[in-house]
Design a protein around this motif. Structure first.
Motif, PDB file in Angstrom:
ATOM      1  N   SER A   1       0.826  -1.207   0.000  1.00  0.00           N
ATOM      2  CA  SER A   1       0.000   0.000   0.000  1.00  0.00           C
ATOM      3  C   SER A   1       0.862   1.260   0.000  1.00  0.00           C
ATOM      4  O   SER A   1       0.568   2.236  -0.708  1.00  0.00           O
ATOM      5  N   LEU A   2       1.938   1.235   0.790  1.00  0.00           N
ATOM      6  CA  LEU A   2       2.837   2.400   0.836  1.00  0.00           C
ATOM      7  C   LEU A   2       3.523   2.619  -0.504  1.00  0.00           C
ATOM      8  O   LEU A   2       3.711   3.760  -0.940  1.00  0.00           O
ATOM      9  N   THR A   3       3.888   1.529  -1.171  1.00  0.00           N
ATOM     10  CA  THR A   3       4.499   1.649  -2.490  1.00  0.00           C
ATOM     11  C   THR A   3       3.540   2.289  -3.482  1.00  0.00           C
ATOM     12  O   THR A   3       3.920   3.167  -4.274  1.00  0.00           O
ATOM     13  N   ILE A   4       2.277   1.857  -3.437  1.00  0.00           N
ATOM     14  CA  ILE A   4       1.263   2.428  -4.335  1.00  0.00           C
ATOM     15  C   ILE A   4       1.053   3.905  -4.023  1.00  0.00           C
ATOM     16  O   ILE A   4       0.953   4.742  -4.940  1.00  0.00           O
TER      17      ILE A   4
ATOM     18  N   ASN B   1       1.685   7.009  -6.530  1.00  0.00           N
ATOM     19  CA  ASN B   1       0.639   7.979  -6.855  1.00  0.00           C
ATOM     20  C   ASN B   1       1.080   9.398  -6.545  1.00  0.00           C
ATOM     21  O   ASN B   1       0.824  10.334  -7.319  1.00  0.00           O
ATOM     22  N   ALA B   2       1.741   9.579  -5.397  1.00  0.00           N
ATOM     23  CA  ALA B   2       2.214  10.917  -5.024  1.00  0.00           C
ATOM     24  C   ALA B   2       3.228  11.436  -6.034  1.00  0.00           C
ATOM     25  O   ALA B   2       3.199  12.610  -6.418  1.00  0.00           O
ATOM     26  N   ALA B   3       4.140  10.559  -6.468  1.00  0.00           N
ATOM     27  CA  ALA B   3       5.147  10.968  -7.450  1.00  0.00           C
ATOM     28  C   ALA B   3       4.505  11.344  -8.777  1.00  0.00           C
ATOM     29  O   ALA B   3       4.885  12.333  -9.416  1.00  0.00           O
ATOM     30  N   MET B   4       3.514  10.566  -9.217  1.00  0.00           N
ATOM     31  CA  MET B   4       2.854  10.860 -10.488  1.00  0.00           C
ATOM     32  C   MET B   4       2.025  12.131 -10.397  1.00  0.00           C
ATOM     33  O   MET B   4       1.946  12.891 -11.377  1.00  0.00           O
TER      34      MET B   4
ATOM     35  N   VAL C   1      10.092   5.418 -12.985  1.00  0.00           N
ATOM     36  CA  VAL C   1       8.884   4.863 -12.361  1.00  0.00           C
ATOM     37  C   VAL C   1       8.925   3.336 -12.395  1.00  0.00           C
ATOM     38  O   VAL C   1       8.604   2.669 -11.412  1.00  0.00           O
ATOM     39  N   GLY C   2       9.335   2.778 -13.519  1.00  0.00           N
ATOM     40  CA  GLY C   2       9.420   1.326 -13.621  1.00  0.00           C
ATOM     41  C   GLY C   2      10.387   0.721 -12.627  1.00  0.00           C
ATOM     42  O   GLY C   2      10.176  -0.398 -12.133  1.00  0.00           O
ATOM     43  N   GLY C   3      11.457   1.449 -12.307  1.00  0.00           N
ATOM     44  CA  GLY C   3      12.426   0.979 -11.324  1.00  0.00           C
ATOM     45  C   GLY C   3      12.084   1.345  -9.886  1.00  0.00           C
ATOM     46  O   GLY C   3      12.873   1.067  -8.968  1.00  0.00           O
ATOM     47  N   GLY C   4      10.927   1.989  -9.685  1.00  0.00           N
ATOM     48  CA  GLY C   4      10.494   2.309  -8.327  1.00  0.00           C
ATOM     49  C   GLY C   4      11.248   3.443  -7.663  1.00  0.00           C
ATOM     50  O   GLY C   4      11.215   3.567  -6.436  1.00  0.00           O
ATOM     51  N   ARG C   5      11.891   4.304  -8.452  1.00  0.00           N
ATOM     52  CA  ARG C   5      12.644   5.435  -7.881  1.00  0.00           C
ATOM     53  C   ARG C   5      11.732   6.649  -7.771  1.00  0.00           C
ATOM     54  O   ARG C   5      11.929   7.678  -8.413  1.00  0.00           O
ATOM     55  N   PHE C   6      10.710   6.549  -6.926  1.00  0.00           N
ATOM     56  CA  PHE C   6       9.701   7.597  -6.826  1.00  0.00           C
ATOM     57  C   PHE C   6      10.226   8.848  -6.131  1.00  0.00           C
ATOM     58  O   PHE C   6       9.807   9.962  -6.451  1.00  0.00           O
ATOM     59  N   LYS C   7      11.144   8.689  -5.196  1.00  0.00           N
ATOM     60  CA  LYS C   7      11.696   9.850  -4.508  1.00  0.00           C
ATOM     61  C   LYS C   7      12.515  10.715  -5.473  1.00  0.00           C
ATOM     62  O   LYS C   7      12.491  11.938  -5.398  1.00  0.00           O
TER      63      LYS C   7
ATOM     64  N   LYS D   1      25.985   6.303  -0.669  1.00  0.00           N
ATOM     65  CA  LYS D   1      26.050   7.744  -0.831  1.00  0.00           C
ATOM     66  C   LYS D   1      24.788   8.338  -1.388  1.00  0.00           C
ATOM     67  O   LYS D   1      24.673   9.525  -1.620  1.00  0.00           O
ATOM     68  N   VAL D   2      23.795   7.512  -1.642  1.00  0.00           N
ATOM     69  CA  VAL D   2      22.562   7.983  -2.242  1.00  0.00           C
ATOM     70  C   VAL D   2      21.580   8.354  -1.138  1.00  0.00           C
ATOM     71  O   VAL D   2      21.310   7.592  -0.228  1.00  0.00           O
ATOM     72  N   VAL D   3      21.055   9.570  -1.238  1.00  0.00           N
ATOM     73  CA  VAL D   3      20.085  10.035  -0.258  1.00  0.00           C
ATOM     74  C   VAL D   3      18.665   9.762  -0.718  1.00  0.00           C
ATOM     75  O   VAL D   3      17.773   9.463   0.052  1.00  0.00           O
ATOM     76  N   LEU D   4      18.451   9.822  -2.054  1.00  0.00           N
ATOM     77  CA  LEU D   4      17.101   9.761  -2.579  1.00  0.00           C
ATOM     78  C   LEU D   4      16.707   8.392  -3.081  1.00  0.00           C
ATOM     79  O   LEU D   4      15.638   8.215  -3.617  1.00  0.00           O
ATOM     80  N   ALA D   5      17.570   7.379  -2.979  1.00  0.00           N
ATOM     81  CA  ALA D   5      17.263   6.070  -3.556  1.00  0.00           C
ATOM     82  C   ALA D   5      16.163   5.369  -2.769  1.00  0.00           C
ATOM     83  O   ALA D   5      15.971   5.625  -1.610  1.00  0.00           O
TER      84      ALA D   5
END
Length: 297
Positions: free
Chosen positions: A73-76, A80-83, A230-236, A293-297
């Motif tokens: 649910s959190l992933t969805i 949605n928030a990213a889109m 989006v396909g790779g789930g990098r919504f942040k 070193k990735v903050v947004l991953a």
């Protein structure tokens, strides 16, 4: 054609929407969606019963299963928030750009709207590759996650993800260049069904064509890169890129004093920022950015 002006446009819009609603309702009736079956249940009642069954099953789920469902649910929600941010930033950018164009006179805002229509026509045509990129990357990246504990299979699947990324970005550049060439062709031919007879509007619109042409390649690459993200789930990454680029674009638009400045400054900033962030996300997906070193991953 009836001489009703703006009032006529409003009446025509309302009438077309009403006709669409009636046609949709008739389709639902013909498909039997609103009719009851032998048990006296129609589609809404059946859907409500299914929902109650799902809720009752959730109460009997184990703690581990509930945790998995919450994670899904959190992933969805993140997707949605990213889109929403992605589409909202684009709409905000265009709305503010149009607002700036209205301050430059009637001929400028008319040319801006005509340029926007041409831009949207080609952008919709470019969007097909991005849809394919998102679907294919979602499948390949999910398989990559499933074999992350298997070094041999992981390396092979990682190669497939990288190959897909390169292929789709190459396709985006090719179709972008084709669209850019098509816009330049319109600029050379200057067909009467696109250009207006108003000399001031025509002059302003012709000044926009070179910028429209250059932006087609940029837009194509941005759409596909974001689809891979989006396909790779990098919504942040996507949320950060759209928010930051929107703020930069608004700042650039505030400084624009001409119609060409709006298109060459603010609009380019919006898509260039989104493209850079999406490409960084694609590099992260392909293992080129150290995870520590990735903050947004």
């Amino acid at each position: 054609g009836l001489g009703m002006g703006i009032k006529g446009a409003a009446v025509a819009t309302s009438f077309s929407q009403l006709c669409g609603a009636l046609l949709y309702a008739s389709l639902l009736i013909r498909k039997g969606v609103l009719r009851s079956n032998d048990k006296g249940d129609n589609i809404p009642k059946i859907a409500w019963k299914k929902l109650k069954q799902i809720v009752s099953r959730n109460n009997d789920d184990s703690a581990e299963l509930k945790q998995k469902k919450r994670a899904i649910s959190l992933t969805i929600l993140r997707a949605n928030a990213a889109m929403i941010l992605k589409q909202g930033s684009l709409l905000l950018g265009w709305a503010y750009a149009t607002s700036r164009a209205t301050r430059m006179g009637h001929s400028s805002v008319a040319a801006h709207q005509m340029g926007l229509s041409i831009w949207m026509l080609f952008s919709y045509a470019l969007d097909g590759v991005s849809v394919a990129a998102q679907v294919l990357m979602a499948r390949e990246y999910e398989e990559l996650r499933m074999v992350e504990d298997d070094p041999v299979n992981f390396a092979g699947q990682q190669g497939k993800v990288r190959s897909l990324s390169i292929y789709m970005m190459t396709a985006s550049l090719v179709q972008g260049l084709i669209a850019s060439a098509a816009v330049l062709l319109l600029y050379k031919l200057q067909p009467s069904f696109i250009l207006t007879n108003d000399p001031a509007v025509r002059t302003n619109l012709l000044r926009l064509f070179p910028h429209l042409s250059a932006q087609m390649t940029l837009v194509s690459a941005t759409l596909v890169a974001e689809a891979l993200t989006v396909g790779g789930g990098r919504f942040k990454w996507l949320a950060f890129g759209t928010t930051t680029s929107s703020l930069v674009a608004v700042a650039r638009l505030r400084l624009s004093t001409s119609l060409v400045g709006i298109w060459s400054g603010g609009i380019v900033s919006l898509f260039l920022g989104r493209l850079v962030t999406a490409l960084l996300a694609v590099l992260d997906m392909n293992g080129f950015i150290p995870r520590g070193k990735v903050v947004l991953a």
